[in-house]
Design a protein around this motif. Structure first.
Motif, PDB file in Angstrom:
ATOM      1  N   VAL A 285      76.353  18.414  24.521  1.00 23.75           N
ATOM      2  CA  VAL A 285      75.039  18.305  25.158  1.00 23.75           C
ATOM      3  C   VAL A 285      75.184  18.401  26.675  1.00 23.75           C
ATOM      4  CG1 VAL A 285      72.976  16.898  25.450  1.00 23.75           C
ATOM      5  CG2 VAL A 285      74.174  16.906  23.249  1.00 23.75           C
ATOM      6  N   ALA A 286      74.519  19.401  27.260  1.00 23.28           N
ATOM      7  CA  ALA A 286      74.590  19.615  28.701  1.00 23.28           C
ATOM      8  C   ALA A 286      73.373  19.063  29.427  1.00 23.28           C
ATOM      9  CB  ALA A 286      74.722  21.115  28.992  1.00 23.28           C
ATOM     10  N   GLY A 287      72.321  18.780  28.704  1.00 25.33           N
ATOM     11  CA  GLY A 287      71.111  18.239  29.302  1.00 25.33           C
ATOM     12  C   GLY A 287      70.104  17.920  28.216  1.00 25.33           C
ATOM     13  N   MET A 288      69.119  17.073  28.545  1.00 23.52           N
ATOM     14  CA  MET A 288      68.151  16.641  27.546  1.00 23.52           C
ATOM     15  C   MET A 288      66.779  16.488  28.174  1.00 23.52           C
ATOM     16  SD  MET A 288      68.230  13.160  25.180  1.00 23.52           S
ATOM     17  CE  MET A 288      69.770  13.656  24.402  1.00 23.52           C
ATOM     18  N   VAL A 289      65.767  16.897  27.414  1.00 25.95           N
ATOM     19  CA  VAL A 289      64.372  16.650  27.767  1.00 25.95           C
ATOM     20  C   VAL A 289      63.726  15.969  26.563  1.00 25.95           C
ATOM     21  CG1 VAL A 289      62.140  17.668  28.349  1.00 25.95           C
ATOM     22  CG2 VAL A 289      64.256  18.652  29.297  1.00 25.95           C
ATOM     23  N   THR A 290      63.096  14.821  26.785  1.00 24.73           N
ATOM     24  CA  THR A 290      62.370  14.168  25.699  1.00 24.73           C
ATOM     25  C   THR A 290      60.871  14.203  26.003  1.00 24.73           C
ATOM     26  OG1 THR A 290      62.449  11.919  26.613  1.00 24.73           O
ATOM     27  CG2 THR A 290      64.324  12.631  25.258  1.00 24.73           C
ATOM     28  N   ILE A 291      60.098  14.317  24.939  1.00 30.08           N
ATOM     29  CA  ILE A 291      58.642  14.357  25.031  1.00 30.08           C
ATOM     30  C   ILE A 291      58.099  13.272  24.111  1.00 30.08           C
ATOM     31  CG2 ILE A 291      56.586  15.792  24.778  1.00 30.08           C
ATOM     32  CD1 ILE A 291      58.699  18.212  24.696  1.00 30.08           C
ATOM     33  N   ALA A 292      57.570  12.201  24.682  1.00 27.78           N
ATOM     34  CA  ALA A 292      57.089  11.072  23.880  1.00 27.78           C
ATOM     35  C   ALA A 292      58.148  10.624  22.882  1.00 27.78           C
ATOM     36  CB  ALA A 292      55.790  11.436  23.161  1.00 27.78           C
TER      37      ALA A 292
ATOM     38  N   PHE B 299      74.672  13.251  31.196  1.00 29.37           N
ATOM     39  CA  PHE B 299      74.120  14.555  31.560  1.00 29.37           C
ATOM     40  C   PHE B 299      72.708  14.314  32.082  1.00 29.37           C
ATOM     41  CE2 PHE B 299      74.257  13.853  26.933  1.00 29.37           C
ATOM     42  CZ  PHE B 299      72.917  13.554  26.708  1.00 29.37           C
ATOM     43  N   PRO B 300      72.101  15.294  32.728  1.00 25.40           N
ATOM     44  CA  PRO B 300      70.736  15.098  33.234  1.00 25.40           C
ATOM     45  C   PRO B 300      69.736  14.907  32.086  1.00 25.40           C
ATOM     46  CG  PRO B 300      71.786  16.995  34.267  1.00 25.40           C
ATOM     47  CD  PRO B 300      72.660  16.594  33.135  1.00 25.40           C
ATOM     48  N   VAL B 301      68.844  13.952  32.246  1.00 24.75           N
ATOM     49  CA  VAL B 301      67.817  13.656  31.239  1.00 24.75           C
ATOM     50  C   VAL B 301      66.460  13.587  31.929  1.00 24.75           C
ATOM     51  CG1 VAL B 301      66.995  12.037  29.486  1.00 24.75           C
ATOM     52  CG2 VAL B 301      69.459  12.353  29.828  1.00 24.75           C
ATOM     53  N   ARG B 302      65.477  14.269  31.370  1.00 25.79           N
ATOM     54  CA  ARG B 302      64.107  14.201  31.865  1.00 25.79           C
ATOM     55  C   ARG B 302      63.208  13.756  30.711  1.00 25.79           C
ATOM     56  NH1 ARG B 302      66.874  14.199  35.464  1.00 25.79           N
ATOM     57  NH2 ARG B 302      66.988  15.604  37.276  1.00 25.79           N
ATOM     58  N   CYS B 303      62.492  12.676  30.904  1.00 25.04           N
ATOM     59  CA  CYS B 303      61.621  12.119  29.874  1.00 25.04           C
ATOM     60  C   CYS B 303      60.168  12.319  30.281  1.00 25.04           C
ATOM     61  CB  CYS B 303      61.899  10.629  29.687  1.00 25.04           C
ATOM     62  SG  CYS B 303      63.609  10.230  29.264  1.00 25.04           S
ATOM     63  N   LEU B 304      59.361  12.829  29.370  1.00 24.48           N
ATOM     64  CA  LEU B 304      57.942  13.065  29.605  1.00 24.48           C
ATOM     65  C   LEU B 304      57.133  12.193  28.660  1.00 24.48           C
ATOM     66  CD1 LEU B 304      58.109  16.969  29.741  1.00 24.48           C
ATOM     67  CD2 LEU B 304      58.157  15.391  31.679  1.00 24.48           C
ATOM     68  N   GLN B 305      56.073  11.569  29.175  1.00 25.47           N
ATOM     69  CA  GLN B 305      55.285  10.638  28.367  1.00 25.47           C
ATOM     70  C   GLN B 305      53.840  10.621  28.837  1.00 25.47           C
ATOM     71  OE1 GLN B 305      56.251   8.457  25.733  1.00 25.47           O
ATOM     72  NE2 GLN B 305      54.063   7.999  25.587  1.00 25.47           N
ATOM     73  N   GLY B 306      52.908  10.764  27.904  1.00 29.24           N
ATOM     74  CA  GLY B 306      51.497  10.673  28.226  1.00 29.24           C
ATOM     75  C   GLY B 306      50.999   9.241  28.174  1.00 29.24           C
TER      76      GLY B 306
ATOM     77  N   LEU C 294      61.794   9.593  34.393  1.00 24.43           N
ATOM     78  CA  LEU C 294      60.645   9.497  33.503  1.00 24.43           C
ATOM     79  C   LEU C 294      59.396   9.933  34.255  1.00 24.43           C
ATOM     80  CD1 LEU C 294      59.010   8.546  31.013  1.00 24.43           C
ATOM     81  CD2 LEU C 294      59.106   6.222  31.984  1.00 24.43           C
ATOM     82  N   THR C 295      58.668  10.892  33.674  1.00 26.49           N
ATOM     83  CA  THR C 295      57.396  11.342  34.236  1.00 26.49           C
ATOM     84  C   THR C 295      56.267  10.885  33.328  1.00 26.49           C
ATOM     85  OG1 THR C 295      58.409  13.307  35.238  1.00 26.49           O
ATOM     86  CG2 THR C 295      56.023  13.348  34.901  1.00 26.49           C
ATOM     87  N   LEU C 296      55.363  10.072  33.867  1.00 29.92           N
ATOM     88  CA  LEU C 296      54.186   9.637  33.130  1.00 29.92           C
ATOM     89  C   LEU C 296      53.016  10.541  33.511  1.00 29.92           C
ATOM     90  CD1 LEU C 296      54.423   5.756  33.518  1.00 29.92           C
ATOM     91  CD2 LEU C 296      55.177   7.164  31.592  1.00 29.92           C
ATOM     92  N   VAL C 297      52.337  11.048  32.496  1.00 30.92           N
ATOM     93  CA  VAL C 297      51.225  11.968  32.718  1.00 30.92           C
ATOM     94  C   VAL C 297      49.933  11.271  32.312  1.00 30.92           C
ATOM     95  CG1 VAL C 297      50.267  14.235  32.213  1.00 30.92           C
ATOM     96  CG2 VAL C 297      52.761  13.901  32.258  1.00 30.92           C
ATOM     97  N   ARG C 298      49.131  10.973  33.300  1.00 31.65           N
ATOM     98  CA  ARG C 298      47.909  10.240  33.035  1.00 31.65           C
ATOM     99  C   ARG C 298      46.963  11.057  32.147  1.00 31.65           C
ATOM    100  NH1 ARG C 298      44.121   7.224  37.598  1.00 31.65           N
ATOM    101  NH2 ARG C 298      42.558   6.406  36.157  1.00 31.65           N
ATOM    102  N   GLY C 299      46.511  10.420  31.061  1.00 28.30           N
ATOM    103  CA  GLY C 299      45.537  11.039  30.172  1.00 28.30           C
ATOM    104  C   GLY C 299      46.113  11.929  29.096  1.00 28.30           C
ATOM    105  N   ALA C 300      47.413  12.230  29.148  1.00 29.99           N
ATOM    106  CA  ALA C 300      48.013  13.092  28.125  1.00 29.99           C
ATOM    107  C   ALA C 300      48.219  12.306  26.839  1.00 29.99           C
ATOM    108  CB  ALA C 300      49.344  13.652  28.613  1.00 29.99           C
ATOM    109  N   ASP C 301      47.938  12.956  25.686  1.00 30.77           N
ATOM    110  CA  ASP C 301      48.106  12.267  24.410  1.00 30.77           C
ATOM    111  C   ASP C 301      49.436  12.651  23.777  1.00 30.77           C
ATOM    112  OD1 ASP C 301      47.759  14.784  23.271  1.00 30.77           O
ATOM    113  OD2 ASP C 301      45.731  14.375  22.531  1.00 30.77           O
ATOM    114  N   HIS C 302      49.600  12.276  22.505  1.00 27.35           N
ATOM    115  CA  HIS C 302      50.896  12.448  21.854  1.00 27.35           C
ATOM    116  C   HIS C 302      51.251  13.923  21.646  1.00 27.35           C
ATOM    117  CE1 HIS C 302      54.365  10.980  19.729  1.00 27.35           C
ATOM    118  NE2 HIS C 302      54.069  11.677  18.645  1.00 27.35           N
ATOM    119  N   ARG C 303      50.255  14.764  21.536  1.00 33.11           N
ATOM    120  CA  ARG C 303      50.558  16.185  21.311  1.00 33.11           C
ATOM    121  C   ARG C 303      51.263  16.799  22.516  1.00 33.11           C
ATOM    122  NH1 ARG C 303      45.409  15.572  18.993  1.00 33.11           N
ATOM    123  NH2 ARG C 303      45.319  16.076  16.770  1.00 33.11           N
TER     124      ARG C 303
END
Length: 253
Positions: A117-124, A186-193, A218-227
């Motif tokens: 694993v060289a990097g990871m992005v998670t979405i919710a 490794f670099p990790v970027r987490c996205l969450q609504g 971690l990036t929080l996105v105001r108003g974004a839902d689980h999709r």
């Protein structure tokens, strides 16, 4: 384009699409009861193809057009599917993109194959949800039903009700990632609504606090839902994948 087929050592048939290109290969790990033709998976496939970057999407067993039924499966089965497929059809380093339950699968993959694993992005991301989401919130009657009937039915805001089996809960306890050290070198970027009704912001913060990682945001996105699938959210996913791909060093420890 028809899906390719792979048979795991456990005898499960996994359907997948592999778009050729340069590495590291971007691997999309979908959520519970989702499939490889979902909005995020198809969008990333096209985006990677335009960049000339290799991309893999697939259906876990019991999902999409792979073999089996959802009710037969569990976290461990889908982890086995992921490992077997990646070991067989993809060479070299990986950028892992995990959505919801796929976020848990991404963390399990990192634990099992840290050198790849060289990097990871998670979405919710939803690590440990069978324990912290299902079991922790079951009523006494639901816990009793799980033991006696073998399953309970839960409503969903996004699709037909979930059938949660005793096996899924018990197996989940063998694959928890927030109860022991979790190294992500490794670099990790987490996205969450913030409007996500399936995975809470608290879960995202817990993962951020728990993981051992030198470059995790971690990036929080105001108003974004689980999709997390509107145009703006898809753009954020692109940006996160591009960022970790540009700076990733596989096997860094």
């Amino acid at each position: 384009m028809s899906a390719l087929q792979f048979h795991t050592p456990q005898g499960r048939r996994i359907a997948y699409h592999l778009t050729p290109g340069t590495g590291p290969t971007v691997v999309f790990l979908g959520g519970l009861k989702s499939d490889m033709d979902g909005t995020k998976a198809l969008h990333l496939d096209a985006w990677c193809a335009a960049r000339g970057q290799a991309f893999l999407r697939f259906d876990y067993s019991g999902h999409g057009i792979s073999s089996g039924t959802f009710e037969e499966g569990c976290i461990g089965d889908w982890h086995q599917d992921t490992l077997a497929l990646l070991d067989a059809v993809v060479q070299g380093p990986l950028i892992v993109v995990g959505s919801s339950m796929g976020g848990w699968q991404a963390l399990l993959l990192a634990r099992a194959r840290p050198e790849r694993v060289a990097g990871m992005v998670t979405i919710a991301a939803a690590p440990d949800f069978t324990e912290d989401g299902y079991w922790a919130n079951f009523s006494d009657a639901q816990k009793q039903a799980l033991e006696t009937v073998g399953h309970v039915e839960l409503p969903s805001d996004y699709m037909e009700p979930y059938i949660v089996t005793r096996r899924m809960v018990q197996d989940g306890r063998d694959h928890l990632v927030l109860r022991a050290p979790l190294s992500l070198p490794f670099p990790v970027r987490c996205l969450q609504g913030t409007a996500d009704s399936a995975v809470s912001t608290e879960t995202a913060l817990r993962l951020l606090d728990h993981a051992e990682c030198d470059d995790m945001r971690l990036t929080l996105v105001r108003g974004a839902d689980h999709r997390f699938s509107d145009e703006a959210c898809l753009g954020l996913i692109e940006t996160a994948v591009a960022e970790v791909a540009s700076m990733s060093v596989p096997g860094r420890h």
